[in-house]
Design a protein around this motif. Structure first.
Motif, mmCIF file in Angstrom:
data_model
loop_
_atom_site.group_PDB
_atom_site.id
_atom_site.type_symbol
_atom_site.label_atom_id
_atom_site.label_comp_id
_atom_site.label_asym_id
_atom_site.label_seq_id
_atom_site.Cartn_x
_atom_site.Cartn_y
_atom_site.Cartn_z
ATOM 1 N N UNK A 171 5.042 -9.465 7.594
ATOM 2 C CA UNK A 171 4.582 -9.255 6.221
ATOM 3 C C UNK A 171 5.781 -9.156 5.267
ATOM 4 N N UNK A 172 6.829 -8.449 5.707
ATOM 5 C CA UNK A 172 8.062 -8.340 4.904
ATOM 6 C C UNK A 172 8.756 -9.697 4.826
ATOM 7 N N UNK A 174 7.748 -12.713 5.269
ATOM 8 C CA UNK A 174 7.068 -13.806 4.581
ATOM 9 C C UNK A 174 7.250 -13.735 3.068
ATOM 10 N N UNK A 178 7.327 -16.377 -0.808
ATOM 11 C CA UNK A 178 6.463 -16.360 -1.998
ATOM 12 C C UNK A 178 6.995 -15.532 -3.150
ATOM 13 N N UNK A 185 5.740 -9.622 -11.029
ATOM 14 C CA UNK A 185 5.714 -8.438 -10.172
ATOM 15 C C UNK A 185 7.137 -8.049 -9.791
ATOM 16 N N UNK A 190 6.330 -4.676 -5.272
ATOM 17 C CA UNK A 190 5.950 -5.417 -4.071
ATOM 18 C C UNK A 190 6.343 -4.623 -2.827
ATOM 19 N N UNK A 193 4.068 -1.682 -2.232
ATOM 20 C CA UNK A 193 2.742 -2.118 -1.776
ATOM 21 C C UNK A 193 2.783 -2.489 -0.294
ATOM 22 N N UNK A 194 3.850 -3.169 0.105
ATOM 23 C CA UNK A 194 3.972 -3.552 1.521
ATOM 24 C C UNK A 194 4.106 -2.305 2.395
ATOM 25 N N UNK A 197 0.634 -0.894 2.763
ATOM 26 C CA UNK A 197 -0.161 -1.700 3.695
ATOM 27 C C UNK A 197 0.248 -1.432 5.145
ATOM 28 N N UNK A 200 -1.078 1.928 6.325
ATOM 29 C CA UNK A 200 -2.537 1.922 6.484
ATOM 30 C C UNK A 200 -2.969 1.223 7.766
ATOM 31 N N UNK B 156 -10.543 -0.956 -1.290
ATOM 32 C CA UNK B 156 -10.005 0.075 -2.165
ATOM 33 C C UNK B 156 -9.852 -0.405 -3.606
ATOM 34 N N UNK B 160 -3.920 -4.395 -4.824
ATOM 35 C CA UNK B 160 -3.478 -5.618 -5.489
ATOM 36 C C UNK B 160 -3.881 -6.817 -4.628
ATOM 37 N N UNK B 162 -3.545 -9.961 -4.882
ATOM 38 C CA UNK B 162 -2.588 -11.031 -4.682
ATOM 39 C C UNK B 162 -1.540 -10.653 -3.628
ATOM 40 N N UNK B 163 -0.979 -9.456 -3.757
ATOM 41 C CA UNK B 163 0.011 -9.029 -2.752
ATOM 42 C C UNK B 163 -0.675 -8.881 -1.396
ATOM 43 N N UNK B 164 -1.926 -8.410 -1.410
ATOM 44 C CA UNK B 164 -2.657 -8.273 -0.145
ATOM 45 C C UNK B 164 -2.835 -9.641 0.516
ATOM 46 N N UNK B 166 -1.048 -12.416 0.086
ATOM 47 C CA UNK B 166 0.242 -12.890 0.592
ATOM 48 C C UNK B 166 0.626 -12.153 1.881
ATOM 49 N N UNK B 167 0.372 -10.844 1.904
ATOM 50 C CA UNK B 167 0.795 -10.048 3.059
ATOM 51 C C UNK B 167 -0.003 -10.415 4.299
ATOM 52 N N UNK B 202 -7.025 -2.733 3.533
ATOM 53 C CA UNK B 202 -7.843 -2.778 2.327
ATOM 54 C C UNK B 202 -9.040 -1.841 2.309
#
Lengths: 239, 239
Positions: A171-172, A174, A178, A185, A190, A193-194, A197, A200, B156, B160, B162-164, B166-167, B202
């Motif tokens: 995830x990092x 990749x 992009x 952003x 970013x 947010x990562x 994620x 979680x 949730x 985000x 978009x970031x989700x 991409x991730x 999510x």
């Protein structure tokens, strides 16, 4: 904590800045034309320098690739090592740091990261083996911290630490494909947010913290339960 | 559902099999030697065929790259499109399908995926633009489903999309760099784990389902709360 992830340098000298701009121009050209398709003259032109001036910093294209690998792959493993050995840190805190650092590194070096990934077969030994070892070490640092969290109950029992580590690192990594440094952003958003994620993915359904936090939560829970009873009473037909 | 993600073909003919083995050999060589460094003879040698026999299937290296791009990049976007338009599916179910399909595709084509990523600059137009459009479409299908889930409360609020997207796509794509088809973890296990991780990123803290499920849960909640009160009473000093 956050600032560490950005790898601040102690104020670059003129030479550092020139070296850095050579590496950046080289990275862009390696991506556009491939490592084999780029020559030293292209790079000299791109930085507005001469071939001879360039040689002062890098005797060959290969040494540029070595420098890029150090900046990204070896740096990533060194950063992770500085966290994974700190067993006094709760595992979730350690993972938070690991992800923040790694995402921060990739987001600040996206082109360099893609060059290194793409050109590894052009990297001469012993640097090639060193890069492979660094990548393996990075994975192991993540696996170690995640497994510690699973064993200690901070993370879900039954989670697969290895697939989790690969997924979080992926995830990092990749983001190098992009993330747009000039886009809307900011890198910090970013990265945060990562981190969110990644955690979680591993936190238990009802986090331990919530369950253990005593009277106040329990009162909240009872109140919530009473609301459900009330709603049921209202909707139950003829009672 | 699961079997769809594996893209079963209706029983390959002899020609399909030969075509497939050419593409596989070409992929491995493109990764080892680079697209520019591989010639048709290398590929013919690798499949134990002649140059002439090869031309029957592919008139050039570029057409092989085009075929690989169709198999991976364009296929990915077509698969996602088949899900993202189905608004009758709950968003979490749709996302589950999207991730399962995409992870399944990458895990069954890891080398091909890396070739396509690495060699895009060698892809002739209009195929290059088509590949870029397909990648953008894939992203948009993910964003659309995730945003629908956020708006509808299955995911949730505040996430985000978009970031989700991409991730999650990154987590799937990166498996092309680490997944070992001959290793101890079967592709299905890896794909299911990635699906689980993607959804956990999510889903809301206490999933709606649990909150809405009525009396029985409420009784459970009260019982849990009472246990906390009891424990507190026992540990409170001198009362």
């Amino acid at each position: 904590m956050t600032s560490k992830a950005k790898d601040p340098k102690p104020r670059p000298t003129r030479n550092d800045a020139q070296r850095q701009s050579i590496l950046e121009a080289a990275s862009r050209l390696f991506i556009e034309k491939g490592f084999g398709g780029t020559n030293i003259n292209d790079i000299a032109d791109a930085v507005g320098s001469t071939r001879t001036a360039l040689y002062y910093y890098f005797p060959s294209k290969e040494t540029m690739l070595e420098a890029l690998t150090e900046e990204v792959t070896e740096k990533a493993s060194a950063l992770a090592q500085s966290v994974s050995g700190r067993d006094e840190l709760p595992a979730d805190e350690a993972l938070r740091l690991l992800i923040r650092q790694h995402a921060g590194l990739i987001l600040s070096h996206p082109v360099q990261f893609r060059v290194v990934e793409r050109s590894e077969s052009s990297l001469p030994e012993p640097h090639r083996s060193a890069a492979q070892n660094a990548r393996r070490a990075l994975l192991n640092h993540f696996v170690r911290v995640i497994q510690r969290g699973i064993d200690g109950g901070q993370f879900r029992r039954g989670a697969n630490a290895r697939i989790a580590a690969f997924s979080i690192i992926g995830m990092c990594n990749w983001s190098a494909w992009w993330f747009d440094a000039g886009g809307e952003m900011p890198a910090d958003t970013v990265a945060d947010t990562i981190v969110d994620f990644g955690l979680r993915m591993l936190l238990p359904e009802s986090p331990r913290r919530a369950r253990a936090s005593g009277i106040e939560d329990a009162v909240g829970q009872m109140r919530e339960a009473l609301t459900v009873f009330e709603a049921q009473l209202k909707t139950s037909p003829k009672r």
